[in-house]
Design an enzyme around this catalytic site. Sequence first.
Site, PDB file in Angstrom:
ATOM      1  N   ASN A 213       0.863  -1.195   0.000  1.00  0.00           N
ATOM      2  CA  ASN A 213       0.000   0.000   0.000  1.00  0.00           C
ATOM      3  C   ASN A 213       0.895   1.239   0.000  1.00  0.00           C
ATOM      4  O   ASN A 213       2.114   1.132   0.002  1.00  0.00           O
ATOM      5  CB  ASN A 213      -0.963  -0.027   1.188  1.00  0.00           C
ATOM      6  CG  ASN A 213      -0.209  -0.093   2.499  1.00  0.00           C
ATOM      7  OD1 ASN A 213       0.522   0.824   2.840  1.00  0.00           O
ATOM      8  ND2 ASN A 213      -0.357  -1.196   3.212  1.00  0.00           N
ATOM      9  N   ASP A 282      -4.122  -6.590   4.867  1.00  0.00           N
ATOM     10  CA  ASP A 282      -5.166  -7.417   5.474  1.00  0.00           C
ATOM     11  C   ASP A 282      -5.195  -8.827   4.883  1.00  0.00           C
ATOM     12  O   ASP A 282      -5.731  -9.742   5.491  1.00  0.00           O
ATOM     13  CB  ASP A 282      -6.541  -6.755   5.284  1.00  0.00           C
ATOM     14  CG  ASP A 282      -6.654  -5.488   6.124  1.00  0.00           C
ATOM     15  OD1 ASP A 282      -6.212  -5.522   7.287  1.00  0.00           O
ATOM     16  OD2 ASP A 282      -7.155  -4.464   5.614  1.00  0.00           O
ATOM     17  N   LYS A 340     -13.581   0.229  16.500  1.00  0.00           N
ATOM     18  CA  LYS A 340     -12.262  -0.426  16.654  1.00  0.00           C
ATOM     19  C   LYS A 340     -11.777  -0.310  18.092  1.00  0.00           C
ATOM     20  O   LYS A 340     -11.190  -1.249  18.635  1.00  0.00           O
ATOM     21  CB  LYS A 340     -11.235   0.240  15.725  1.00  0.00           C
ATOM     22  CG  LYS A 340     -11.207  -0.382  14.351  1.00  0.00           C
ATOM     23  CD  LYS A 340      -9.945  -0.035  13.571  1.00  0.00           C
ATOM     24  CE  LYS A 340     -10.021  -0.699  12.206  1.00  0.00           C
ATOM     25  NZ  LYS A 340     -10.131   0.197  11.108  1.00  0.00           N
TER      26      LYS A 340
HETATM   27  O1  PMT Z   1       2.892   5.980   6.569  1.00  0.00           O
HETATM   28  P1  PMT Z   1       2.297   7.305   6.117  1.00  0.00           P
HETATM   29  O2  PMT Z   1       2.474   7.540   4.642  1.00  0.00           O
HETATM   30  O3  PMT Z   1       2.810   8.448   6.970  1.00  0.00           O
HETATM   31  O4  PMT Z   1       0.710   7.254   6.328  1.00  0.00           O
HETATM   32  C1  PMT Z   1       0.189   7.158   7.612  1.00  0.00           C
HETATM   33  C2  PMT Z   1      -0.973   6.141   7.661  1.00  0.00           C
HETATM   34  C3  PMT Z   1      -2.149   6.663   6.844  1.00  0.00           C
HETATM   35  C4  PMT Z   1      -0.527   4.774   7.126  1.00  0.00           C
HETATM   36  C5  PMT Z   1      -1.332   5.957   9.174  1.00  0.00           C
HETATM   37  O5  PMT Z   1      -1.548   7.199   9.712  1.00  0.00           O
HETATM   38  C6  PMT Z   1      -2.527   5.054   9.359  1.00  0.00           C
HETATM   39  O6  PMT Z   1      -3.677   5.431   9.243  1.00  0.00           O
HETATM   40  N1  PMT Z   1      -2.202   3.766   9.700  1.00  0.00           N
HETATM   41  C7  PMT Z   1      -3.194   2.705   9.787  1.00  0.00           C
HETATM   42  C8  PMT Z   1      -3.462   2.182   8.428  1.00  0.00           C
HETATM   43  C9  PMT Z   1      -4.357   0.961   8.449  1.00  0.00           C
HETATM   44  O7  PMT Z   1      -3.926  -0.074   8.034  1.00  0.00           O
HETATM   45  O8  PMT Z   1      -5.514   1.143   8.983  1.00  0.00           O
HETATM   46  P2  PMT Z   1      -6.607  -0.032   9.184  1.00  0.00           P
HETATM   47  O9  PMT Z   1      -7.861   0.688   9.491  1.00  0.00           O
HETATM   48  O10 PMT Z   1      -6.585  -0.977   8.020  1.00  0.00           O
HETATM   49  O11 PMT Z   1      -6.051  -0.813  10.448  1.00  0.00           O
HETATM   50  C10 PMT Z   1      -6.475  -0.506  11.757  1.00  0.00           C
HETATM   51  C11 PMT Z   1      -5.403  -0.814  12.770  1.00  0.00           C
HETATM   52  O12 PMT Z   1      -5.157  -2.229  12.804  1.00  0.00           O
HETATM   53  C12 PMT Z   1      -4.076  -0.154  12.536  1.00  0.00           C
HETATM   54  O13 PMT Z   1      -3.559   0.271  13.780  1.00  0.00           O
HETATM   55  C13 PMT Z   1      -3.229  -1.263  11.930  1.00  0.00           C
HETATM   56  O14 PMT Z   1      -1.830  -1.084  12.247  1.00  0.00           O
HETATM   57  C14 PMT Z   1      -3.789  -2.495  12.616  1.00  0.00           C
HETATM   58  N2  PMT Z   1      -3.725  -3.743  11.836  1.00  0.00           N
HETATM   59  C15 PMT Z   1      -4.331  -3.863  10.638  1.00  0.00           C
HETATM   60  C16 PMT Z   1      -4.291  -5.069   9.958  1.00  0.00           C
HETATM   61  C17 PMT Z   1      -3.609  -6.171  10.542  1.00  0.00           C
HETATM   62  N3  PMT Z   1      -3.540  -7.328   9.921  1.00  0.00           N
HETATM   63  N4  PMT Z   1      -3.025  -6.025  11.744  1.00  0.00           N
HETATM   64  C18 PMT Z   1      -3.073  -4.834  12.407  1.00  0.00           C
HETATM   65  O15 PMT Z   1      -2.529  -4.711  13.513  1.00  0.00           O
END
Ligand code: PMT
Length: 400
Positions: A213, A282, A340
């Site tokens: 990503n 994911d 979340k």
């Molecule tokens: O890296 P940059 O370019 O500075 O951009 C910053 C960012 C947009 C990446 C960052 O600020 C951000 O939003 N990070 C979370 C991105 C994300 O994957 O969001 P999500 O809604 O899909 O995941 C939710 C949470 O679960 C996150 O804390 C993620 O780290 C965690 N996760 C997700 C999937 C997985 N398999 N395991 C996890 O722990």
Amino acid sequence: MSDRVALGVGGGIAAYKAAELARALMERGYSVQVIMTRAAEEFVRPLTFAALTGHKVITNLFATGGAEDTLSSAIEHIRVAQDSQVLVVAPATADLIAKFAHGLADDFLSTTYLAFTGPVVVAPAMNTNMWNHPATRANVRTLRERGHVIVEPGSGPLACGMVGPGRLPEPELIAAAVMRALEPVKQDLNGETVLITAGPTQEPLDPVRYITNRSSGKMGYALAADAKARGARVILVSGPVAISEPAGVEVVRVRTALEMRQAVMDRLDESTIIVKSAAVADYHRAEVPQQKVKKTSTRLTLDLDPTPDILAECGRRKGNRLLIGFAAETENVVDYARRKLEVKNCDMVVANNVAQAGTGFDANENEVTLVMRNGEVPVARAPKSAIAHRIFDEIVKLKK
Ligand code: PMT
């Protein structure tokens, strides 16, 4: 004794506004040493600054007098660098920004910059096209990554007739940034071990292809730098990124979601605060073929399996730790973040609207809402370093 500010003045139409800045700094109790570039002298006379500040204005790297004079002036940039608590450059032209970014030192201001080890505040002013040029964008990014404060130029009609970003920010704004740069950072994370995940993961499809990503790691690296500055021990588990590591931070490099999970779980016990800013894939291909997948003329369907949810697993093993997740959403941002918070057993979820231009993935700025059990704190659009600072301000309050 009052703090001493070295004020570098570059050659641009806005050079006259540096006089207002010198006055604003002096009103705040600072002693101001002005350094002018050759080009700046074309716009304002050194006498203006000398009369205002009560100090001789430095213009040349080498004095024009005798040998003794030349020798003392040859090391004067070192003296100015040692005697000043902050270096502010206003207006910072495209040329000065390029010199600083690349370490060129061919006049008094650029040599002082290289010899200076304290906080640097840069207030750019230039034509809109020069500001938007990829070379200037890259140079500004370099200065930001070095930890310098960039006071964003204002937008509006410019002296060249164009309308857009490029105006020197108001002197009062620059003076406020100088004051903030001089404030000692509170050591309010002393004794904490902060585990931060950052960047994307890469999930191989075959030996040469992968899914990933647009995460650059900037948000996570800014968090790591802020936690370090506040006195924490910082462990940064990072996916593949192209930015430099913050000083004094233990960096663990990983590639896939599985590797990230292992690195986090191995270090969970020693951590007191966990911040999961990484953009973890994911889905992944559970069985990666040994050989490169050959192209055919028919449709290719890939079977992908979910990756482990690292945040949820941290939530299950949370104990007394603080757990902070991120939520990157394109709609119902705060609602999803609140869900979340509950489901993953977090203390805070940083809600990011990643549908918005100029913030989120791969941007220098972000705009977030901090969703906590006792309410929400919106944080206005700002550089990721400032957002990281606000996030830790709230984390420190949660610790109490
Ligand atoms: O890296 P940059 O370019 O500075 O951009 C910053 C960012 C947009 C990446 C960052 O600020 C951000 O939003 N990070 C979370 C991105 C994300 O994957 O969001 P999500 O809604 O899909 O995941 C939710 C949470 O679960 C996150 O804390 C993620 O780290 C965690 N996760 C997700 C999937 C997985 N398999 N395991 C996890 O722990």
